[in-house]
Write a protein that holds these residues in place. Structure first.
Motif, PDB file in Angstrom:
ATOM      1  N   ASP A   5       1.125  -1.158  -0.190  1.00  0.00           N
ATOM      2  CA  ASP A   5       0.068  -0.272   0.434  1.00  0.00           C
ATOM      3  C   ASP A   5       1.361   0.441  -0.123  1.00  0.00           C
ATOM      4  O   ASP A   5       0.280   2.073  -0.874  1.00  0.00           O
ATOM      5  N   GLU A   8       2.356   1.829  -3.366  1.00  0.00           N
ATOM      6  CA  GLU A   8       1.369   2.038  -4.580  1.00  0.00           C
ATOM      7  C   GLU A   8       1.135   3.959  -3.434  1.00  0.00           C
ATOM      8  O   GLU A   8       0.770   4.021  -5.067  1.00  0.00           O
ATOM      9  N   ARG A   9       1.197   4.383  -2.680  1.00  0.00           N
ATOM     10  CA  ARG A   9       0.709   5.358  -2.678  1.00  0.00           C
ATOM     11  C   ARG A   9       1.758   6.272  -3.135  1.00  0.00           C
ATOM     12  O   ARG A   9       1.868   7.605  -3.775  1.00  0.00           O
ATOM     13  N   LYS A  11       3.532   6.093  -5.569  1.00  0.00           N
ATOM     14  CA  LYS A  11       3.794   5.802  -7.527  1.00  0.00           C
ATOM     15  C   LYS A  11       2.770   7.237  -7.267  1.00  0.00           C
ATOM     16  O   LYS A  11       3.282   8.006  -8.885  1.00  0.00           O
ATOM     17  N   THR A  12       1.496   6.978  -7.059  1.00  0.00           N
ATOM     18  CA  THR A  12      -0.155   8.033  -6.977  1.00  0.00           C
ATOM     19  C   THR A  12       0.796   9.227  -6.965  1.00  0.00           C
ATOM     20  O   THR A  12       1.062   9.758  -7.325  1.00  0.00           O
ATOM     21  N   GLU A  15       2.795  10.598  -9.378  1.00  0.00           N
ATOM     22  CA  GLU A  15       2.405  10.540 -10.799  1.00  0.00           C
ATOM     23  C   GLU A  15       1.651  12.171 -10.481  1.00  0.00           C
ATOM     24  O   GLU A  15       1.476  12.958 -11.217  1.00  0.00           O
ATOM     25  N   MET A  16       1.061  12.506  -9.482  1.00  0.00           N
ATOM     26  CA  MET A  16       0.410  13.775  -9.474  1.00  0.00           C
ATOM     27  C   MET A  16       1.204  14.614  -9.638  1.00  0.00           C
ATOM     28  O   MET A  16       0.810  15.956  -9.240  1.00  0.00           O
ATOM     29  N   GLU A 313       3.545  13.104   0.686  1.00  0.00           N
ATOM     30  CA  GLU A 313       2.036  13.882   0.075  1.00  0.00           C
ATOM     31  C   GLU A 313       1.902  14.425   0.451  1.00  0.00           C
ATOM     32  O   GLU A 313       1.018  15.384   0.438  1.00  0.00           O
TER      33      GLU A 313
END
Length: 345
Positions: A5, A8-9, A11-12, A15-16, A313
């Motif tokens: 998890d 994956e976060r 990676k997200t 991308e953002m 984040e």
């Protein structure tokens, strides 16, 4: 939160952030960090890469603090450099402080020799600034020999700090013997009784890398008895006794290249940080690769995927976390020392 998890976060978030973000990671990082980084390398490679990042707004540096500081010094003022774990500090870099270096410098200058201070990149910004201010420069294990040759060819004497072993091993490759190297001990400020000042061609500092001084000549002899035909390659921060009996010695990038370019089926014992050895092993399944001894950097390990995710984040939310600052009084001279290093690289 599970590791899958977290990755994956990451990676997200990447991308953002898109082109605004560049993640740099040292080879000694855990493979989960390596796998999400945009660039990986040794100290010299990462310094070169950091200096060329002109478009990214945010540079996240996964390594120990002096490397993030180096990026901050080399990058544009409008860019932000962030470090997922500011408390990840290199013990070697902490073995020299500016007060002690100034004391050594005062003593060395009294010899009347033309001295050039050379600070290993594994050092804090104030020491790089000291070298820049005093017509010196920085170096890495990749270009230490070039730097030392450059100084000696000009009939000058390098004052190399804080890693004694790298300085001594580099000097040995140039035919300089121990009686021509003067060792300054910052803990005693006492004279080196083994070397005359008149004969001195290199001044060294008593400092060392904990990771690389773990390896012994016994380890080399043992691995050769256990594995017929194995080649031993070690980092030049190892003690001279280990370097002298190994088959090859070189920087992190050198170690990577020599194994990658070797024949299929060749056998290698590698004397350096265990995460990097594991990475080489994974990337070379056609070769037999083992660590000379398991020796890991606890400081590098402080940078984790969870901490990287938190930084990313926070960037997505517009609240940069763990910005890297360098005292403005050091920045210009430290940059000078680093740029001189990159010119010689």
């Amino acid at each position: 939160m599970g590791n899958t998890d977290i990755l994956e976060r990451i990676k997200t978030a990447k991308e953002m952030l898109g082109k605004d973000l560049v993640i740099l990671a040292h080879y000694y990082q855990h493979h989960d960090i390596i796998n999400v980084a945009d660039f990986i390398g040794d100290s010299l490679q990462l310094a070169q890469i950091a200096s060329k990042q002109k478009d990214a707004r945010y540079i996240v540096f996964c390594a120990v603090s002096f490397m993030a500081e180096t990026a901050r010094i080399l990058c544009n003022p409008g860019q932000e450099v962030l470090h997922p774990e500011p408390d990840a500090r290199c013990p070697l870099a902490e073995m020299a402080n500016i007060d002690d270096v100034e004391k050594a410098w005062t003593f060395i200058k009294k010899t009347g020799k033309k001295i050039v201070p050379v600070v290993y990149v594994n050092s804090n910004a104030d020491l790089k600034a000291f070298c820049g201010k005093n017509n010196g420069l920085a170096c890495t294990s990749s270009n230490a020999k070039k730097v030392m040759e450059h100084i000696l060819s000009d009939n000058k004497v390098p004052f190399f700090f804080p890693d004694e072993n790298l300085g001594r091993n580099t000097a040995h490759t140039m035919g300089i013997n121990d009686r021509e190297m003067y060792l300054w001990d910052p803990h005693t400020n006492d004279r080196d009784r083994q070397t005359s000042l008149e004969e001195t061609r290199v001044f060294l500092w008593r400092g060392f890398c904990i990771i690389h001084t773990m390896f012994s000549s016994y380890d080399v002899e043992h691995v050769r008895k256990e594995h017929d035909g194995i080649k031993v390659v070690v980092h030049p921060e190892c003690i001279p006794e280990v370097v002298d009996i190994s088959d090859f010695t070189g920087s992190t990038s050198f170690i990577k290249d020599i194994v990658e370019n070797s024949e299929a089926g060749s056998k290698w014992a590698i004397g350096t940080e265990i995460n990097f050895v594991n990475s080489i092993k994974a990337a070379n399944p056609d070769k037999f690769v083992i660590p000379l001894k398991i020796s890991g950097c606890r400081e590098m390990a402080k940078v984790t995927p969870e901490k990287l995710l938190r930084v990313l984040e926070n960037l997505v939310e517009g609240t940069p976390l763990h910005k890297v600052f360098v005292d403005p009084s050091y920045s210009e001279n430290a940059q000078t020392a680093l740029k001189r290093m990159l010119e010689i690289a």
